[in-house]
Write a protein that holds these residues in place. Structure first.
Motif, PDB file in Angstrom:
ATOM      1  N   TYR A 183       9.119  24.425 -19.127  1.00  0.00           N
ATOM      2  CA  TYR A 183       8.708  25.822 -19.283  1.00  0.00           C
ATOM      3  C   TYR A 183       9.817  26.706 -19.849  1.00  0.00           C
ATOM      4  O   TYR A 183       9.601  27.889 -20.088  1.00  0.00           O
ATOM      5  N   GLN A 184      10.996  26.136 -20.055  1.00  0.00           N
ATOM      6  CA  GLN A 184      12.067  26.907 -20.690  1.00  0.00           C
ATOM      7  C   GLN A 184      11.648  27.309 -22.098  1.00  0.00           C
ATOM      8  O   GLN A 184      10.921  26.580 -22.773  1.00  0.00           O
ATOM      9  N   SER A 185      12.114  28.475 -22.553  1.00  0.00           N
ATOM     10  CA  SER A 185      11.798  28.902 -23.918  1.00  0.00           C
ATOM     11  C   SER A 185      12.429  27.923 -24.906  1.00  0.00           C
ATOM     12  O   SER A 185      13.369  27.195 -24.579  1.00  0.00           O
ATOM     13  N   ILE A 186      11.910  27.917 -26.117  1.00  0.00           N
ATOM     14  CA  ILE A 186      12.358  26.953 -27.120  1.00  0.00           C
ATOM     15  C   ILE A 186      12.577  27.645 -28.458  1.00  0.00           C
ATOM     16  O   ILE A 186      11.837  28.562 -28.826  1.00  0.00           O
ATOM     17  N   HIS A 187      13.609  27.234 -29.174  1.00  0.00           N
ATOM     18  CA  HIS A 187      13.907  27.831 -30.473  1.00  0.00           C
ATOM     19  C   HIS A 187      13.001  27.207 -31.538  1.00  0.00           C
ATOM     20  O   HIS A 187      12.738  26.001 -31.509  1.00  0.00           O
ATOM     21  N   PRO A 188      12.518  28.005 -32.495  1.00  0.00           N
ATOM     22  CA  PRO A 188      11.624  27.464 -33.525  1.00  0.00           C
ATOM     23  C   PRO A 188      12.241  26.346 -34.355  1.00  0.00           C
ATOM     24  O   PRO A 188      11.513  25.452 -34.825  1.00  0.00           O
ATOM     25  N   ASP A 189      13.558  26.359 -34.527  1.00  0.00           N
ATOM     26  CA  ASP A 189      14.178  25.297 -35.313  1.00  0.00           C
ATOM     27  C   ASP A 189      14.100  23.960 -34.585  1.00  0.00           C
ATOM     28  O   ASP A 189      14.043  22.903 -35.220  1.00  0.00           O
ATOM     29  N   SER A 190      14.061  23.999 -33.260  1.00  0.00           N
ATOM     30  CA  SER A 190      13.892  22.761 -32.495  1.00  0.00           C
ATOM     31  C   SER A 190      12.515  22.156 -32.759  1.00  0.00           C
ATOM     32  O   SER A 190      12.368  20.935 -32.882  1.00  0.00           O
ATOM     33  N   ILE A 191      11.510  23.023 -32.857  1.00  0.00           N
ATOM     34  CA  ILE A 191      10.162  22.540 -33.156  1.00  0.00           C
ATOM     35  C   ILE A 191      10.126  21.958 -34.564  1.00  0.00           C
ATOM     36  O   ILE A 191       9.542  20.895 -34.802  1.00  0.00           O
ATOM     37  N   ALA A 192      10.766  22.663 -35.506  1.00  0.00           N
ATOM     38  CA  ALA A 192      10.802  22.188 -36.901  1.00  0.00           C
ATOM     39  C   ALA A 192      11.488  20.828 -36.999  1.00  0.00           C
ATOM     40  O   ALA A 192      11.002  19.921 -37.686  1.00  0.00           O
ATOM     41  N   LYS A 193      12.608  20.670 -36.304  1.00  0.00           N
ATOM     42  CA  LYS A 193      13.325  19.388 -36.318  1.00  0.00           C
ATOM     43  C   LYS A 193      12.447  18.273 -35.761  1.00  0.00           C
ATOM     44  O   LYS A 193      12.392  17.166 -36.315  1.00  0.00           O
ATOM     45  N   ALA A 194      11.777  18.557 -34.657  1.00  0.00           N
ATOM     46  CA  ALA A 194      10.937  17.550 -34.022  1.00  0.00           C
ATOM     47  C   ALA A 194       9.768  17.159 -34.922  1.00  0.00           C
ATOM     48  O   ALA A 194       9.430  15.972 -35.038  1.00  0.00           O
ATOM     49  N   MET A 195       9.164  18.133 -35.570  1.00  0.00           N
ATOM     50  CA  MET A 195       8.051  17.839 -36.481  1.00  0.00           C
ATOM     51  C   MET A 195       8.524  16.983 -37.645  1.00  0.00           C
ATOM     52  O   MET A 195       7.845  16.030 -38.056  1.00  0.00           O
ATOM     53  N   GLN A 196       9.681  17.322 -38.184  1.00  0.00           N
ATOM     54  CA  GLN A 196      10.243  16.555 -39.299  1.00  0.00           C
ATOM     55  C   GLN A 196      10.489  15.101 -38.881  1.00  0.00           C
ATOM     56  O   GLN A 196      10.183  14.169 -39.637  1.00  0.00           O
ATOM     57  N   LYS A 197      11.000  14.905 -37.677  1.00  0.00           N
ATOM     58  CA  LYS A 197      11.291  13.560 -37.187  1.00  0.00           C
ATOM     59  C   LYS A 197      10.016  12.772 -36.912  1.00  0.00           C
ATOM     60  O   LYS A 197       9.873  11.612 -37.335  1.00  0.00           O
ATOM     61  N   VAL A 198       9.066  13.387 -36.224  1.00  0.00           N
ATOM     62  CA  VAL A 198       7.834  12.689 -35.840  1.00  0.00           C
ATOM     63  C   VAL A 198       6.997  12.338 -37.068  1.00  0.00           C
ATOM     64  O   VAL A 198       6.331  11.295 -37.098  1.00  0.00           O
ATOM     65  N   ALA A 199       7.042  13.171 -38.091  1.00  0.00           N
ATOM     66  CA  ALA A 199       6.285  12.891 -39.318  1.00  0.00           C
ATOM     67  C   ALA A 199       6.716  11.574 -39.947  1.00  0.00           C
ATOM     68  O   ALA A 199       5.917  10.889 -40.596  1.00  0.00           O
ATOM     69  N   ILE A 213       9.884  18.010 -27.045  1.00  0.00           N
ATOM     70  CA  ILE A 213      10.199  18.551 -28.380  1.00  0.00           C
ATOM     71  C   ILE A 213      11.702  18.775 -28.494  1.00  0.00           C
ATOM     72  O   ILE A 213      12.335  18.424 -29.501  1.00  0.00           O
ATOM     73  N   LYS A 214      12.291  19.353 -27.461  1.00  0.00           N
ATOM     74  CA  LYS A 214      13.737  19.609 -27.464  1.00  0.00           C
ATOM     75  C   LYS A 214      14.532  18.314 -27.568  1.00  0.00           C
ATOM     76  O   LYS A 214      15.531  18.238 -28.295  1.00  0.00           O
ATOM     77  N   LYS A 215      14.081  17.298 -26.853  1.00  0.00           N
ATOM     78  CA  LYS A 215      14.785  16.009 -26.889  1.00  0.00           C
ATOM     79  C   LYS A 215      14.680  15.392 -28.281  1.00  0.00           C
ATOM     80  O   LYS A 215      15.675  14.862 -28.812  1.00  0.00           O
ATOM     81  N   LEU A 216      13.505  15.455 -28.892  1.00  0.00           N
ATOM     82  CA  LEU A 216      13.338  14.935 -30.242  1.00  0.00           C
ATOM     83  C   LEU A 216      14.242  15.665 -31.232  1.00  0.00           C
ATOM     84  O   LEU A 216      14.835  15.053 -32.114  1.00  0.00           O
ATOM     85  N   ALA A 217      14.336  16.987 -31.060  1.00  0.00           N
ATOM     86  CA  ALA A 217      15.180  17.784 -31.946  1.00  0.00           C
ATOM     87  C   ALA A 217      16.651  17.405 -31.785  1.00  0.00           C
ATOM     88  O   ALA A 217      17.386  17.291 -32.768  1.00  0.00           O
ATOM     89  N   LYS A 218      17.060  17.179 -30.558  1.00  0.00           N
ATOM     90  CA  LYS A 218      18.451  16.792 -30.277  1.00  0.00           C
ATOM     91  C   LYS A 218      18.745  15.431 -30.881  1.00  0.00           C
ATOM     92  O   LYS A 218      19.815  15.205 -31.469  1.00  0.00           O
ATOM     93  N   ASP A 219      17.799  14.497 -30.756  1.00  0.00           N
ATOM     94  CA  ASP A 219      17.983  13.157 -31.317  1.00  0.00           C
ATOM     95  C   ASP A 219      18.045  13.199 -32.846  1.00  0.00           C
ATOM     96  O   ASP A 219      18.603  12.302 -33.478  1.00  0.00           O
ATOM     97  N   HIS A 220      17.425  14.253 -33.422  1.00  0.00           N
ATOM     98  CA  HIS A 220      17.368  14.382 -34.873  1.00  0.00           C
ATOM     99  C   HIS A 220      18.636  14.962 -35.468  1.00  0.00           C
ATOM    100  O   HIS A 220      18.859  14.888 -36.671  1.00  0.00           O
ATOM    101  N   ASP A 221      19.477  15.565 -34.604  1.00  0.00           N
ATOM    102  CA  ASP A 221      20.724  16.194 -35.096  1.00  0.00           C
ATOM    103  C   ASP A 221      21.688  15.142 -35.656  1.00  0.00           C
ATOM    104  O   ASP A 221      21.709  14.013 -35.191  1.00  0.00           O
TER     105      ASP A 221
END
Length: 221
Positions: A183-199, A213-221
């Motif tokens: 339930y923590q707030s999330i930055h839009p760039d984290s969502i973008a990173k996750a979408m890019q990775k999952v695609a 989503i946050k974990k996927l974004a972190k793994d994408h860094d």
């Protein structure tokens, strides 16, 4: 072989971050945008169509790609009229999913919301839940639904109530751990990173909640 991506909502908060990430991504040779207004971002990869998104179904001949990213969404504060709100948050994503099915596009990634539930008593969550259900009924081979919590970041337009909510969520983030972490707030760039990775890599689940989503974004860094 380079891919073609479609982004719906590229002028919005998350969509703009996603567009900036796809432009330097060598896996994509063309990025098709369907928007109400022009983006300020310039690239030889971009093919932009300025349309009434409520009439997206009329543009099926141009709706051809390898992957579609649907970043469309509004808020009840911005769009208090429930009929218009539903046309945005339900109508546009579902129309896009139907076009994917018609045009045999096998990859569809859409932003929903944490708590989406067609049986919810709350109009916002109910609408998102009904959207998810209708999207999944199109049986697109690779469908991924992103369910972020409150999205942070700075918007161009001023939304005072949303700004206050974001500030409260920032403070609340410090006490949200364990089961509450999602339930923590999330930055839009984290969502973008996750979408890019999952695609590209896919994911083990269709619905991806905010903490994932946050974990996927972190793994994408």
């Amino acid at each position: 072989m380079s891919k073609t991506a479609i982004i719906l909502g590229a002028t919005g908060l998350t969509g703009s971050y996603l567009l900036k990430r796809l432009i330097p991504d060598k896996r994509y040779g063309k990025i098709i945008l369907f928007s109400r207004s022009a983006t300020a971002i310039r690239s030889s990869k971009i093919e932009e169509h300025l349309i009434d998104l409520f009439e997206l179904g009329r543009h099926r001949d141009k709706f051809k790609a390898d992957v579609v990213f649907c970043c469309i969404g509004t808020t009840q504060n911005k769009t208090p009229n429930k009929e218009i709100y539903r046309k945005v948050d339900y109508g546009i994503p579902v129309t896009a999913a139907k076009l994917c099915a018609e045009n045999k596009i096998e990859n569809f990634l859409v932003i929903s919301a944490l708590g989406a539930d067609p049986k919810s008593r709350f109009f916002y969550n109910q609408t998102k839940g009904e959207m998810e259900k209708a999207v999944l009924q199109q049986e697109i081979r690779n469908t991924f639904i992103f369910q972020p919590s409150l999205i942070g970041g700075e918007r161009q337009e001023k939304r005072p109530l949303e700004f206050i909510s974001k500030q409260l969520m920032k403070a609340a983030n410090f006490v949200m751990f364990g089961p509450l972490k999602k339930y923590q707030s999330i930055h839009p760039d984290s969502i973008a990173k996750a979408m890019q990775k999952v695609a590209v890599d896919g994911y083990e689940k269709i619905r991806i909640e905010s903490d994932e989503i946050k974990k996927l974004a972190k793994d994408h860094d």
